[in-house]
Write a protein that holds these residues in place. Structure first.
Motif, PDB file in Angstrom:
ATOM      1  N   LYS A  91       0.848  -1.189   0.000  1.00  0.00           N
ATOM      2  CA  LYS A  91       0.000   0.000   0.000  1.00  0.00           C
ATOM      3  C   LYS A  91       0.885   1.241   0.000  1.00  0.00           C
ATOM      4  CE  LYS A  91      -4.150   1.959   0.564  1.00  0.00           C
ATOM      5  NZ  LYS A  91      -3.802   3.213  -0.104  1.00  0.00           N
ATOM      6  N   PRO A 135      -5.516   0.685 -10.089  1.00  0.00           N
ATOM      7  CA  PRO A 135      -6.883   0.899  -9.612  1.00  0.00           C
ATOM      8  C   PRO A 135      -7.842   1.167 -10.766  1.00  0.00           C
ATOM      9  CG  PRO A 135      -5.530   2.819  -9.162  1.00  0.00           C
ATOM     10  CD  PRO A 135      -4.617   1.779  -9.721  1.00  0.00           C
ATOM     11  N   GLU A 154      -2.293   4.640  -4.427  1.00  0.00           N
ATOM     12  CA  GLU A 154      -2.853   3.292  -4.358  1.00  0.00           C
ATOM     13  C   GLU A 154      -1.807   2.260  -3.970  1.00  0.00           C
ATOM     14  OE1 GLU A 154      -5.485   0.287  -4.312  1.00  0.00           O
ATOM     15  OE2 GLU A 154      -5.862   2.435  -4.375  1.00  0.00           O
ATOM     16  N   LYS A 204     -13.287   2.863  -5.917  1.00  0.00           N
ATOM     17  CA  LYS A 204     -12.578   1.798  -6.634  1.00  0.00           C
ATOM     18  C   LYS A 204     -13.558   0.703  -7.037  1.00  0.00           C
ATOM     19  CE  LYS A 204      -8.810  -0.049  -5.465  1.00  0.00           C
ATOM     20  NZ  LYS A 204      -7.834  -0.783  -4.636  1.00  0.00           N
TER      21      LYS A 204
END
Length: 617
Positions: free
Chosen positions: A585, A604, A590, A615
């Protein structure tokens, strides 16, 4: 003469009852002749033994070797195949499988060679033959053929190893990274060898990072010039903020700036200084990129692009990486998502003349074409896009008899309209037969003196509803995707609308319309602008640089935070650790996923729900 003498002695010894010992002597003599390379005499000797139950299979085996040594490989194969059939329980069957594998590879018959090798490997603990034959004979085959063999012979680890190496040798945009990762994980393949990196990793107390960007000014204190290059400076400022934050975590990063001035010769002039760096970030333009590639490969230094999605950045250089997903990677991720949706198996693919957009469209097409019929695939400009919009929204009147029209009008969502029959339409027998008189509320002709005849009709699209599964619009043009989104809204059918780049960031975007049509886009470098983390970061940027945080502040900061931690945990050649870790992460974005890949696999997919970007994956 030798053959006649041998036959005479063999008959003599058999006739006087000395069967075993003399035959063994003859067998040993035949072997001696073979090892002496007297192949003609040895073949004659072994031939006389081939009917014996004890020595027959040995004789046939050696006769196969003799043919092999004489270059008559097809004949040796026939002898060994017959030996497998005639003596299925012979104790030396493994040796026969060995030579059948070797001989078939020798004549480039990989189908049979792999079949025998698969059986041999299953029965033997020795994997060296598989390594030797596959690596030595199949390395020049096209990847598609090797992949096919690998799927047919999954037990052959050497074949999986070669497949992984061949995938990694493909141009970055063509690599099937999911398949590569599956092979590495499933067969525990050595990542360093698959990546073709002969390097020794090193963990250090600090890491020197060369930021090679077109600052295009004489120094970092020249504020007037800085204003002319906000993109680069915002990126650099974000990196500096990350560096200071990393120091608080006892991760020591030293940033060295190199101004390319968009000139490859200037990059080469920095060679000596750059050669001592642990990591290189940048550049942004083609000439400097190629120059830095030379330095990166020569000194085996990783280089990473903070901004580009062009896969050619990493082509030909195993030390090159893209912080953003490539266009091909975004296309494949979006295609995989679309294939799981409940659309009809038809698609329109439209793209602008920009090379990036056509690259995306081509990769998308390649990913879906085996499962979905591509109805149309073409480059569009504003005029063509408008014409396509018209073709999707063009309607016509479909006429019904009065009784049928009345029944349809009772159906929810169906709308029957009425109009007068025109004078010229009276000559049309079909329309004339469908026309009926306008009646008053009492059911009588409304105007008996000049009776009005009506037609009942329903508006239908020239292209019937729900016949198109989805449309991909690979374009950054607002007008292009607005046209197709409007067409979907007008049709109110099940067409899926897909694209790439963040349409939703445009301040002119109609969120209500995007929500209505369920438009989905693949993006790179996405971060939530309404998140608490971004709000806090934005305050820090404002306090320090007296301006709002830009996308480039975010990308510079986020990438440096990720790389700093990656270097600290894994050493100078962070790619090995990045592969093992998989997805990470991001601190604001993202995130990152370099699972054995030169470009970021974190892609994403965004949609609008309740007027907010969400998302989809």
């Amino acid at each position: 003469m030798i053959r006649l003498t041998f036959v005479f002695l063999l008959i003599l010894y058999r006739s006087i009852g000395y069967a075993q010992s003399p035959l063994q002597d003859y067998y040993l003599e035949a072997k001696r002749l073979y090892h002496a390379a007297d192949y003609t005499s040895a073949d004659a000797a072994f031939l006389e033994l081939n009917d014996d139950l004890t020595f027959g299979p040995y004789a046939d085996f050696y006769r196969g070797l003799i043919q092999y040594r004489q270059g008559k490989i097809d004949q040796s194969i026939l002898l060994w195949k017959k030996l497998l059939t005639d003596y299925p329980n012979w104790e030396k069957q493994l040796e026969v499988l060995y030579w059948l594998s070797v001989s078939h590879f020798q004549v480039q018959d990989f189908d049979n060679g792999l079949t025998y090798l698969d059986t041999y490997t299953d029965k033997s603990v020795d994997a060296s033959l598989s390594d030797q034959l596959i690596a030595g004979n199949m390395k020049d085959l096209p990847l598609s053929q090797i992949e096919e063999y690998q799927k047919r012979y999954p037990a052959l680890r050497s074949l999986a190893y070669l497949t992984a190496i061949k995938i990694n040798q493909e141009p970055t945009g063509k690599q099937d990274r999911d398949y590569l990762k599956k092979l590495i994980d499933e067969y525990s393949l050595p990542i360093q060898s698959v990546m073709n990196l002969e390097v020794e990793n090193e963990k250090k107390s600090h890491y020197d990072i060369g930021v090679v960007l077109p600052f295009v000014f004489s120094g970092l204190d020249n504020t007037v010039a800085i204003l002319r290059n906000n993109l680069v400076m915002d990126l650099y400022q974000g990196m500096q903020m990350a560096k200071e934050e990393l120091q608080g975590q006892d991760i020591n990063i030293r940033i060295h700036s190199f101004d390319t001035q968009k000139d490859s010769t200037i990059v080469m002039s920095f060679e000596e200084d750059l050669s001592s760096m642990d990591l290189l970030l940048g550049p942004l333009y083609p000439g400097p990129i190629e120059a830095l590639k030379v330095i990166s490969k020569k000194y085996q230094i990783n280089m990473i692009s903070p901004l580009t999605s062009n896969s050619s950045y990493a082509d030909g250089n195993p030390f090159a990486f893209l912080a953003k997903p490539s266009y091909e990677t975004m296309a494949r991720h979006l295609a995989d998502y679309v294939l799981k949706q409940n659309h009809k198996k038809t698609a329109f693919i439209y793209f602008s003349k920009d090379s990036r957009d056509s690259l995306f469209a081509e990769a998308y097409k390649e990913q879906i074409q085996d499962s979905i019929f591509i109805w149309d695939f073409q480059s569009v400009d504003d005029l063509i896009a408008k014409r396509l919009l018209d073709s999707l929204t063009e309607q016509y009147e479909y006429y019904y008899p009065k009784s049928v029209a009345d029944s349809i009008a009772e159906i929810e969502g169906r709308y029957i309209k009425f109009r007068s029959l025109r004078e010229e339409e009276k000559e049309n027998e079909q329309l004339d037969s469908l026309a009926f008189f306008e009646l008053n509320e009492n059911g009588n002709i409304a105007d008996p003196d000049e009776p009005n005849r009506l037609l009942a009709y329903e508006m239908k699209f020239r292209m019937p509803l729900d016949t198109v599964g989805h449309i991909l619009i690979a374009s950054r043009s607002m007008s292009h995707y607005n046209n197709f989104v409007s067409a979907k809204a007008a049709r109110q059918d099940s067409i899926g609308i897909y694209g790439y780049s963040n349409w939703f960031d445009n301040r002119l975007v109609n969120y209500e319309l995007m929500d209505e049509v369920d438009a989905t886009v693949a993006v790179a470098g996405y971060y939530k602008k309404d998140s608490y983390a971004f709000e806090e970061f934005s305050k820090k940027v404002m306090n320090r640089y007296l301006k709002p945080a830009s996308d480039y502040h975010v990308q510079g900061y986020d990438l440096m935070m990720y790389l700093g931690n990656l270097l600290s945990k894994n050493g100078k050649y962070f790619q090995f650790g990045a592969f093992e870790e998989g997805y990470n992460k991001g601190y604001l974005t993202e995130g990152y996923d370099f699972s054995g890949t030169p470009d970021n696999q974190a892609v994403p997919l965004l949609i609008i729900e309740e007027f907010k970007i969400q998302k989809a994956n």
